[in-house]
Each structure stands twice: as structure tokens, then as C-alpha cells.
Design a protein around this motif. Structure first.
Motif, PDB file in Angstrom:
ATOM      1  N   UNK A 118       0.959  -1.231   0.036  1.00  0.00           N
ATOM      2  CA  UNK A 118       0.054   0.083  -0.013  1.00  0.00           C
ATOM      3  C   UNK A 118       0.766   1.321   0.004  1.00  0.00           C
ATOM      4  N   UNK A 119       1.937   1.207   0.775  1.00  0.00           N
ATOM      5  CA  UNK A 119       2.620   2.612   0.979  1.00  0.00           C
ATOM      6  C   UNK A 119       4.121   2.750   0.111  1.00  0.00           C
ATOM      7  N   UNK A 120       4.407   1.595  -0.280  1.00  0.00           N
ATOM      8  CA  UNK A 120       5.860   1.781  -1.025  1.00  0.00           C
ATOM      9  C   UNK A 120       5.583   1.969  -2.546  1.00  0.00           C
ATOM     10  N   UNK A 121       6.537   2.526  -3.261  1.00  0.00           N
ATOM     11  CA  UNK A 121       6.343   2.619  -4.724  1.00  0.00           C
ATOM     12  C   UNK A 121       6.384   1.154  -5.570  1.00  0.00           C
ATOM     13  N   UNK A 122       5.640   1.184  -6.584  1.00  0.00           N
ATOM     14  CA  UNK A 122       5.333  -0.123  -7.412  1.00  0.00           C
ATOM     15  C   UNK A 122       6.706  -0.827  -7.394  1.00  0.00           C
ATOM     16  N   UNK A 123       7.792  -0.177  -7.746  1.00  0.00           N
ATOM     17  CA  UNK A 123       9.133  -0.660  -8.042  1.00  0.00           C
ATOM     18  C   UNK A 123      10.012  -1.175  -6.890  1.00  0.00           C
ATOM     19  N   UNK A 124       9.515  -0.545  -5.830  1.00  0.00           N
ATOM     20  CA  UNK A 124      10.437  -0.870  -4.351  1.00  0.00           C
ATOM     21  C   UNK A 124      10.199  -2.164  -4.006  1.00  0.00           C
ATOM     22  N   UNK A 125      11.287  -2.910  -3.643  1.00  0.00           N
ATOM     23  CA  UNK A 125      11.393  -4.214  -2.618  1.00  0.00           C
ATOM     24  C   UNK A 125      10.472  -3.933  -1.385  1.00  0.00           C
ATOM     25  N   UNK A 126      10.173  -5.136  -0.906  1.00  0.00           N
ATOM     26  CA  UNK A 126       9.693  -5.058   0.356  1.00  0.00           C
ATOM     27  C   UNK A 126      10.443  -6.021   1.229  1.00  0.00           C
ATOM     28  N   UNK A 127      11.052  -5.138   2.515  1.00  0.00           N
ATOM     29  CA  UNK A 127      11.689  -5.950   3.522  1.00  0.00           C
ATOM     30  C   UNK A 127      10.933  -6.158   4.859  1.00  0.00           C
ATOM     31  N   UNK A 128      10.684  -7.393   5.259  1.00  0.00           N
ATOM     32  CA  UNK A 128       9.939  -7.459   6.497  1.00  0.00           C
ATOM     33  C   UNK A 128      10.700  -8.272   7.376  1.00  0.00           C
ATOM     34  N   UNK A 129      10.767  -7.740   8.653  1.00  0.00           N
ATOM     35  CA  UNK A 129      11.522  -8.668   9.839  1.00  0.00           C
ATOM     36  C   UNK A 129      10.600  -9.186  10.694  1.00  0.00           C
ATOM     37  N   UNK A 130      10.665 -10.411  10.990  1.00  0.00           N
ATOM     38  CA  UNK A 130       9.800 -11.145  11.972  1.00  0.00           C
ATOM     39  C   UNK A 130      10.694 -11.744  13.097  1.00  0.00           C
ATOM     40  N   UNK A 131      10.200 -11.641  14.146  1.00  0.00           N
ATOM     41  CA  UNK A 131      10.879 -12.258  15.301  1.00  0.00           C
ATOM     42  C   UNK A 131      10.958 -13.893  15.295  1.00  0.00           C
ATOM     43  N   UNK A 132       9.886 -14.328  14.746  1.00  0.00           N
ATOM     44  CA  UNK A 132       9.792 -15.903  14.923  1.00  0.00           C
ATOM     45  C   UNK A 132      10.055 -16.407  13.690  1.00  0.00           C
ATOM     46  N   UNK A 133       9.875 -17.819  13.427  1.00  0.00           N
ATOM     47  CA  UNK A 133      10.114 -18.412  12.010  1.00  0.00           C
ATOM     48  C   UNK A 133       8.608 -18.227  11.467  1.00  0.00           C
ATOM     49  N   UNK A 134       8.900 -17.744   9.803  1.00  0.00           N
ATOM     50  CA  UNK A 134       7.571 -17.769   9.273  1.00  0.00           C
ATOM     51  C   UNK A 134       7.051 -19.178   8.950  1.00  0.00           C
ATOM     52  N   UNK A 135       5.596 -19.041   9.150  1.00  0.00           N
ATOM     53  CA  UNK A 135       4.802 -20.045   9.156  1.00  0.00           C
ATOM     54  C   UNK A 135       4.627 -20.788   7.679  1.00  0.00           C
ATOM     55  N   UNK A 136       4.150 -22.014   7.363  1.00  0.00           N
ATOM     56  CA  UNK A 136       4.206 -22.886   6.090  1.00  0.00           C
ATOM     57  C   UNK A 136       3.243 -21.909   5.189  1.00  0.00           C
ATOM     58  N   UNK A 137       2.059 -21.515   5.955  1.00  0.00           N
ATOM     59  CA  UNK A 137       1.088 -21.085   5.079  1.00  0.00           C
ATOM     60  C   UNK A 137       1.286 -19.614   4.614  1.00  0.00           C
ATOM     61  N   UNK A 138       2.051 -18.987   5.633  1.00  0.00           N
ATOM     62  CA  UNK A 138       2.633 -17.428   5.033  1.00  0.00           C
ATOM     63  C   UNK A 138       3.546 -17.524   4.097  1.00  0.00           C
ATOM     64  N   UNK A 139       4.409 -18.518   4.069  1.00  0.00           N
ATOM     65  CA  UNK A 139       5.553 -18.816   3.191  1.00  0.00           C
ATOM     66  C   UNK A 139       4.947 -19.104   1.709  1.00  0.00           C
ATOM     67  N   UNK A 140       3.998 -19.856   1.744  1.00  0.00           N
ATOM     68  CA  UNK A 140       3.181 -20.251   0.303  1.00  0.00           C
ATOM     69  C   UNK A 140       2.454 -18.849   0.047  1.00  0.00           C
ATOM     70  N   UNK A 141       1.824 -18.465   0.806  1.00  0.00           N
ATOM     71  CA  UNK A 141       1.279 -17.038   0.426  1.00  0.00           C
ATOM     72  C   UNK A 141       1.970 -16.054  -0.168  1.00  0.00           C
ATOM     73  N   UNK A 142       3.152 -15.851   0.571  1.00  0.00           N
ATOM     74  CA  UNK A 142       4.290 -14.730  -0.041  1.00  0.00           C
ATOM     75  C   UNK A 142       4.829 -14.960  -1.194  1.00  0.00           C
ATOM     76  N   UNK A 143       5.108 -16.512  -1.585  1.00  0.00           N
ATOM     77  CA  UNK A 143       5.620 -16.765  -2.698  1.00  0.00           C
ATOM     78  C   UNK A 143       4.633 -16.505  -3.920  1.00  0.00           C
ATOM     79  N   UNK A 144       3.401 -16.620  -3.424  1.00  0.00           N
ATOM     80  CA  UNK A 144       2.293 -16.435  -4.613  1.00  0.00           C
ATOM     81  C   UNK A 144       2.224 -14.901  -4.926  1.00  0.00           C
ATOM     82  N   UNK A 145       2.277 -13.962  -3.706  1.00  0.00           N
ATOM     83  CA  UNK A 145       2.070 -12.607  -3.724  1.00  0.00           C
ATOM     84  C   UNK A 145       3.153 -12.152  -4.702  1.00  0.00           C
ATOM     85  N   UNK A 146       4.473 -12.600  -4.401  1.00  0.00           N
ATOM     86  CA  UNK A 146       5.653 -12.076  -5.171  1.00  0.00           C
ATOM     87  C   UNK A 146       5.298 -12.122  -6.712  1.00  0.00           C
TER      88      UNK A 146
END
Length: 175
Positions: A118-146
Motif C-alpha cells: 500500500x505504501x511503497x512505490x510499485x518498483x520498491x522491494x519489500x523488506x519485512x523482519x519477523x521475530x519468529x520463524x515464518x509459518x508454512x502458510x505465510x511462506x506459500x502465500x508470500x511466494x504467490x504474492x511476489x
């Protein structure tokens, strides 16, 4: 060996939950409360314009949470035709399947990524930091979102960097 190690209690609770032994889950959680042992909540953050935005699962405290939730909802609807199916088996709560899907939908990393879209320009990479391990579901979703958004999305979790591009992850789905 370490009676105050939160990880041991969490693991045992998860084992009971995976086997749908809810009485065991209740006992372990009560024991944790009695010993004042608390599990660290999952948190994800993204920096935009020198401001750090922090998200927890099902977060409704962020000033833009309504817009962010709507973006997550749109993204999930758009990746379902690409093969996304919520992994409700990973939700270790004794609730109906619809509620399990809701819990998965608004994990902290999905909220942070949606906010970045929503907030970054369309060409910008998105960097997210997470304190725990990413779950299987989020990993699958993020692959498809990319793939869907044609964005590079990097999620730094407790174990490694996950570099998502064109529907693939640098970890080769081993994490």
C-alpha cells in the motif's frame, strides 16, 4: 532439563494440539500461567520513510489497519486462483475451519507485506523482519504474492532471509 524454558512448553502444547488432544493443551497452558511462563508473540515490522511499523497477528492497533486488512483480503482472493489454499492444519486451536482460515489470513507478516504494498512505490522491494520463524502458510502465500505483484519481497525470520521473487523463494521451500 530447564523447567522454565518456554520452548519446551510450547512444543508440548503444539504436539497435543496437532493430535487434537485439547485437554493436554489446556493443562500445559494452565501450567504455563501458574509458572508465569509466557510465549513470545509473533511480531513483524517494516520500515517506510524512516518510520517502523510493527504488526502482530490480527493487529487492529495500527492506524491504517482497516486499509491493511482490506489489502490482505484482496491479495488472498487473488492468489487462490494461482493455487493458494490456506493450511488450516497448521492452526493449533480447537475452533471451526472458518475461524482457522481467519487466523491464518491476518498473520503479522501478511499484514506487514500488505502495508508495504500500500505504501511503497510499485518498483520498491519489500523488506519485512519477523521475530519468529515464518509459518508454512505465510511462506506459500508470500511466494504467490511476489508472483502476483511482480515484487521482490524479503522476509527475515528467526532462521534466515527468505528472498521471494516471481513465485519462488531463495530457501527453495526448505526452511
Amino acid at each position: 532439563m530447564d523447567p522454565n524454558d518456554v520452548g519446551t512448553y510450547t512444543l508440548l502444547s503444539n504436539i497435543y494440539a496437532k493430535e487434537k488432544r485439547w485437554d493436554g493443551v489446556v493443562k500445559i497452558r494452565k501450567l504455563m500461567r501458574d509458572k508465569n511462563i509466557k510465549k513470545e508473540p509473533g511480531v513483524s515490522w517494516i520500515e517506510i520513510g524512516n518510520v517502523t511499523h510493527v504488526f502482530t497477528s490480527e493487529d487492529n492497533k495500527h492506524p491504517d489497519y482497516g486499509q491493511t486488512y482490506q489489502k490482505v483480503k484482496e491479495l488472498l482472493a487473488m492468489i487462490k486462483p494461482l493455487g493458494y489454499t490456506p493450511d488450516i492444519g497448521a492452526v493449533l486451536h480447537d475452533v471451526e475451519d472458518e475461524q482457522k482460515e481467519y487466523y491464518l489470513s491476518y498473520h503479522s507478516e501478511k499484514l506487514a507485506i500488505a502495508y508495504g504494498l500500500l505504501k511503497l512505490p510499485p518498483e520498491a522491494s519489500i523488506l519485512v523482519i519477523k521475530n519468529l520463524r515464518i509459518c508454512d502458510d505465510c511462506h506459500s502465500a508470500v511466494r504467490l504474492i511476489s508472483k502476483l505483484t511482480n515484487r521482490v519481497i524479503v522476509v527475515r525470520d528467526a532462521n534466515r532471509f527468505h528472498h521471494f521473487r516471481d513465485g519462488r523463494c531463495s530457501c527453495l521451500d526448505y526452511w
